[in-house]
Design a protein around this motif. Structure first.
Motif, short mmCIF file in Angstrom:
data_model
loop_
_atom_site.label_atom_id
_atom_site.label_comp_id
_atom_site.label_asym_id
_atom_site.label_seq_id
_atom_site.Cartn_x
_atom_site.Cartn_y
_atom_site.Cartn_z
N TRP A 67 -27.94 -78.93 -81.43
CA TRP A 67 -28.64 -78.96 -80.14
C TRP A 67 -27.93 -79.90 -79.17
O TRP A 67 -27.83 -79.61 -77.97
CB TRP A 67 -30.10 -79.38 -80.33
N ILE A 84 -30.87 -79.85 -70.34
CA ILE A 84 -32.04 -80.72 -70.51
C ILE A 84 -32.90 -80.22 -71.67
O ILE A 84 -33.35 -81.01 -72.50
CB ILE A 84 -32.83 -80.82 -69.18
N SER A 85 -33.10 -78.93 -71.74
CA SER A 85 -33.89 -78.37 -72.85
C SER A 85 -33.23 -78.66 -74.20
O SER A 85 -33.90 -79.01 -75.17
CB SER A 85 -34.06 -76.86 -72.68
N TYR A 87 -31.04 -81.11 -74.94
CA TYR A 87 -31.12 -82.55 -75.25
C TYR A 87 -32.54 -82.93 -75.69
O TYR A 87 -32.72 -83.73 -76.62
CB TYR A 87 -30.71 -83.40 -74.05
N GLN A 88 -33.54 -82.36 -75.04
CA GLN A 88 -34.91 -82.67 -75.43
C GLN A 88 -35.20 -82.18 -76.85
O GLN A 88 -35.88 -82.87 -77.61
CB GLN A 88 -35.90 -82.05 -74.43
N ARG A 89 -34.68 -81.02 -77.21
CA ARG A 89 -34.87 -80.52 -78.58
C ARG A 89 -34.16 -81.43 -79.58
O ARG A 89 -34.70 -81.74 -80.63
CB ARG A 89 -34.36 -79.08 -78.69
N ILE A 91 -33.58 -84.61 -79.23
CA ILE A 91 -34.37 -85.85 -79.30
C ILE A 91 -35.66 -85.62 -80.07
O ILE A 91 -36.11 -86.49 -80.82
CB ILE A 91 -34.63 -86.39 -77.89
N GLN A 92 -36.25 -84.46 -79.91
CA GLN A 92 -37.46 -84.13 -80.67
C GLN A 92 -37.17 -84.17 -82.17
O GLN A 92 -38.00 -84.63 -82.95
CB GLN A 92 -37.95 -82.74 -80.25
N ASN A 95 -35.20 -88.77 -82.64
CA ASN A 95 -35.49 -89.59 -81.46
C ASN A 95 -34.66 -90.88 -81.39
O ASN A 95 -34.83 -91.67 -80.48
CB ASN A 95 -36.98 -89.90 -81.33
N TRP A 101 -30.18 -89.18 -75.52
CA TRP A 101 -31.01 -89.84 -74.50
C TRP A 101 -30.18 -90.11 -73.24
O TRP A 101 -30.63 -89.83 -72.12
CB TRP A 101 -31.56 -91.17 -75.04
N LEU A 104 -29.29 -86.85 -71.44
CA LEU A 104 -30.49 -86.32 -70.79
C LEU A 104 -30.70 -87.02 -69.45
O LEU A 104 -30.97 -86.37 -68.43
CB LEU A 104 -31.71 -86.50 -71.69
N ARG A 108 -30.54 -85.24 -65.74
CA ARG A 108 -31.64 -85.35 -64.77
C ARG A 108 -31.17 -85.98 -63.47
O ARG A 108 -31.60 -85.59 -62.38
CB ARG A 108 -32.78 -86.17 -65.38
#
Length: 149
Positions: A67, A84-85, A87-89, A91-92, A95, A101, A104, A108
């Motif tokens: 990811w 962004i999606s 990176y968020q996955r 991190i999910q 973390n 981080w 991301l 942004r």
């Protein structure tokens, strides 16, 4: 009757062995896919790398490094929503992934810069809001380029 029991035992053992072989082969294929994806990524073949990382994720959705790389590919090809999606996955799933981080935040910030550029096209030059946005744009550009002035 003993022959039937013996045959069932042999079939059961053979079934377990072949199931184990299938799992091992599947793991080898995933490693091969990841190696090919990484080589393509490092060589700058982003389309090929993207396809391979997507294939890897399809097989193993909870693999944070894939990811992360997908996020990098999207960032490098200016697909910031996808980055962004991804990176968020990542991190999910992990973390503590520091680079995810950071990237991301950068993605942004680039989105914010794009919003300010678009806003400048629509606001009057004499507007106080435009002056504020111009200043914010300058600050974001300094952050992104690392320049003080």
């Amino acid at each position: 009757m003993k022959f039937v029991y013996l045959l069932l035992i042999v079939l059961a053992i053979t079934g377990c062995t072949s199931s184990s072989n299938v799992q091992e082969q599947s793991q080898l294929n995933l490693v091969e896919i990841e190696n090919r994806a990484e080589a393509a990524y490092l060589a700058g073949h982003l389309d090929m790398a993207e396809g391979l990382y997507r294939q890897l994720i399809k097989e193993k959705d909870n693999y944070a490094p894939a990811w992360f790389r997908l996020g990098n590919i999207y960032t490098r090809s200016n697909r910031l929503d996808g980055a962004i999606s991804a990176y968020q996955r990542c991190i999910q799933l992990d973390n503590t992934h520091e680079k995810a981080w950071y990237n991301l935040a950068i993605a942004r910030m680039r989105q914010s810069t794009e919003v300010l550029i678009e806003a400048q096209k629509h606001l009057e030059d004499s507007s106080p809001a435009k002056a504020q946005m111009d200043e914010l744009f300058i600050q974001l550009m300094r952050l992104q380029t690392g320049k003080k002035e």
